[in-house]
Write a protein that holds these residues in place. Structure first.
Motif, short mmCIF file in Angstrom:
data_model
loop_
_atom_site.label_atom_id
_atom_site.label_comp_id
_atom_site.label_asym_id
_atom_site.label_seq_id
_atom_site.Cartn_x
_atom_site.Cartn_y
_atom_site.Cartn_z
N ALA A 58 29.39 41.85 -14.14
CA ALA A 58 30.75 41.28 -14.04
C ALA A 58 31.63 42.28 -13.30
CB ALA A 58 31.32 40.99 -15.42
N ASP B 170 34.36 34.81 -26.20
CA ASP B 170 35.55 34.64 -25.36
C ASP B 170 35.91 35.96 -24.69
OD1 ASP B 170 37.03 36.23 -27.19
OD2 ASP B 170 37.73 34.48 -28.27
N ASP B 171 36.81 35.89 -23.71
CA ASP B 171 37.14 37.07 -22.90
C ASP B 171 37.68 38.22 -23.74
OD1 ASP B 171 36.35 35.53 -20.81
OD2 ASP B 171 38.30 35.44 -19.79
N PHE C 275 34.87 39.96 -25.43
CA PHE C 275 34.06 40.70 -24.45
C PHE C 275 34.78 41.98 -24.03
CE2 PHE C 275 32.38 41.69 -20.23
CZ PHE C 275 31.01 41.66 -20.48
N ASN C 276 36.08 41.87 -23.79
CA ASN C 276 36.86 43.07 -23.44
C ASN C 276 36.75 44.13 -24.53
OD1 ASN C 276 37.73 41.88 -21.06
ND2 ASN C 276 39.67 41.17 -21.92
N THR D 129 39.52 45.22 -18.55
CA THR D 129 39.75 43.79 -18.69
C THR D 129 38.80 43.02 -17.78
OG1 THR D 129 42.10 44.23 -19.08
CG2 THR D 129 41.49 41.97 -18.62
N LEU D 130 38.18 41.99 -18.30
CA LEU D 130 37.27 41.15 -17.51
C LEU D 130 38.04 40.39 -16.43
CD1 LEU D 130 34.33 40.02 -17.33
CD2 LEU D 130 35.09 38.17 -18.84
N GLN D 131 37.49 40.40 -15.19
CA GLN D 131 38.16 39.75 -14.07
C GLN D 131 37.29 38.70 -13.36
OE1 GLN D 131 41.41 40.14 -12.82
NE2 GLN D 131 41.64 41.07 -14.83
N ASP E 278 33.54 35.86 -13.74
CA ASP E 278 32.52 35.27 -14.60
C ASP E 278 31.53 36.35 -15.02
OD1 ASP E 278 33.64 32.76 -14.33
OD2 ASP E 278 32.34 32.20 -12.64
N ARG E 279 30.76 36.05 -16.05
CA ARG E 279 29.68 36.95 -16.48
C ARG E 279 28.35 36.37 -16.03
NH1 ARG E 279 31.89 36.78 -22.49
NH2 ARG E 279 33.54 35.55 -21.52
#
Length: 307
Positions: A192, A242-243, A246-247, A262-264, A266-267
């Motif tokens: 990601a 959820d994001d 995951f964060n 922070t996720l930016q 898709d995984r």
């Protein structure tokens, strides 16, 4: 009959066609793109210093036009990240830094592919894009690659030498009888793009955890490319949460190296199944890239081996 036929539409296949176009031989490239392949705008490739010099000599590097991020620092830690007051203390680990030429570069796969395809076109190599490889066999004149067109028509392409760059599940290698042994890891990689609260300062970071290593490679400004190796069930769980969860998991695993992550994107997930190929060749055939050496993403050396 072409002198050399290259099969494979990935980064290795296009690079191989571009490279061999500098020889005096007639080159044919079967470039069948896998439309089900995950988005290359999320995946990245790390090019080491020697690989960068090769791509520069081929005329590829200039076409990236600043899209490659240099790695100037490398930090490696072992064990879970400290938390609470312990996180503020000086943490042991290994580190390297260069103020001269970068150790390596990180580039998005879609940008690297675009640069390779532009260079291939400039070299006059016209790819066959509507044929999918179905097998390989010996012929009286050398070798023969069998294909199927998008309309279902079968064809045979003869050559003196076949170069198979058709991936870890290489049909050519399989039908040529090249033996391979899988090394099961029980791991899956999550890939990601993350954003860091603090600038990464061109730092590559890796932490070795009980479940597998987590790696962050620098991209533009605050962005980082994540490759996290996990036990299969845990990887599937983290792909589905959820994001926010995951964060939290990423920050707990990495620690405060880059402040909050922070996720930016898709995984994406990949089962990790390295293989040993005892002999990456047969009469009139060479296999290259993941067809020859599917390896663990640790240290990001897969494409550098292909180069």
């Amino acid at each position: 009959m072409a002198d050399i036929v290259i099969a494979g539409g990935g980064l290795t296949g296009v690079m191989m066609a571009t490279t061999l176009s500098l020889t005096p031989y007639e080159i044919l490239h079967i470039d069948f793109k896998d439309k089900s392949r995950p988005a290359d705008s999320i995946r990245t490739t790390t090019i080491n210093a020697a690989g960068q010099r090769m791509l520069d000599a081929l005329g590829v590097w200039d076409r990236l036009d600043g899209q490659a991020t240099p790695i100037q620092q490398l930090r490696v830690k072992e064990g879970p990240a400290p938390s609470g007051l312990a996180a503020r203390r000086k943490r042991a680990g290994l580190g390297w830094r260069t103020d001269d030429a970068p150790m390596a570069y990180v580039v998005r796969n879609d940008k690297l592919m675009q640069a390779l395809e532009m260079t291939r076109a400039a070299r006059g190599v016209v790819p066959l894009e509507n044929q999918r490889v179905t097998g390989f066999k010996k012929s009286d004149g050398g070798a023969c690659i069998t294909t199927e067109t998008t309309t279902g028509k079968n064809a045979e392409i003869e050559c003196q030498l076949a170069v198979a760059c058709d991936g870890r599940n290489s049909i050519i290698a399989k039908t040529a009888g090249i033996k391979r042994r899988e090394l099961p890891t029980g791991q899956t990689a999550i890939v990601a793009i993350l954003t860091a609260e603090r600038p990464h300062e061109n730092t590559a970071f890796q932490r070795f955890l009980p479940g597998g290593p987590i790696a962050l490679m620098p991209m533009d400004t605050h962005h980082l490319s994540l490759v996290w190796s996990l036990p299969n069930k845990e990887a599937e769980r983290l792909k589905s949460v959820d994001d926010a969860d995951f964060n939290e998991a990423c920050n707990r695993a990495v620690g405060n190296e880059f402040e909050f992550l922070t996720l930016q994107s898709d995984r994406l997930v990949w089962p990790l199944r390295p293989e040993i190929v005892s002999r990456p060749a047969a009469p009139n055939l060479i296999i290259a890239g993941d067809a020859a050496h599917p390896i663990h993403p640790l240290a990001g050396q897969g494409y550098n081996l292909a180069l």
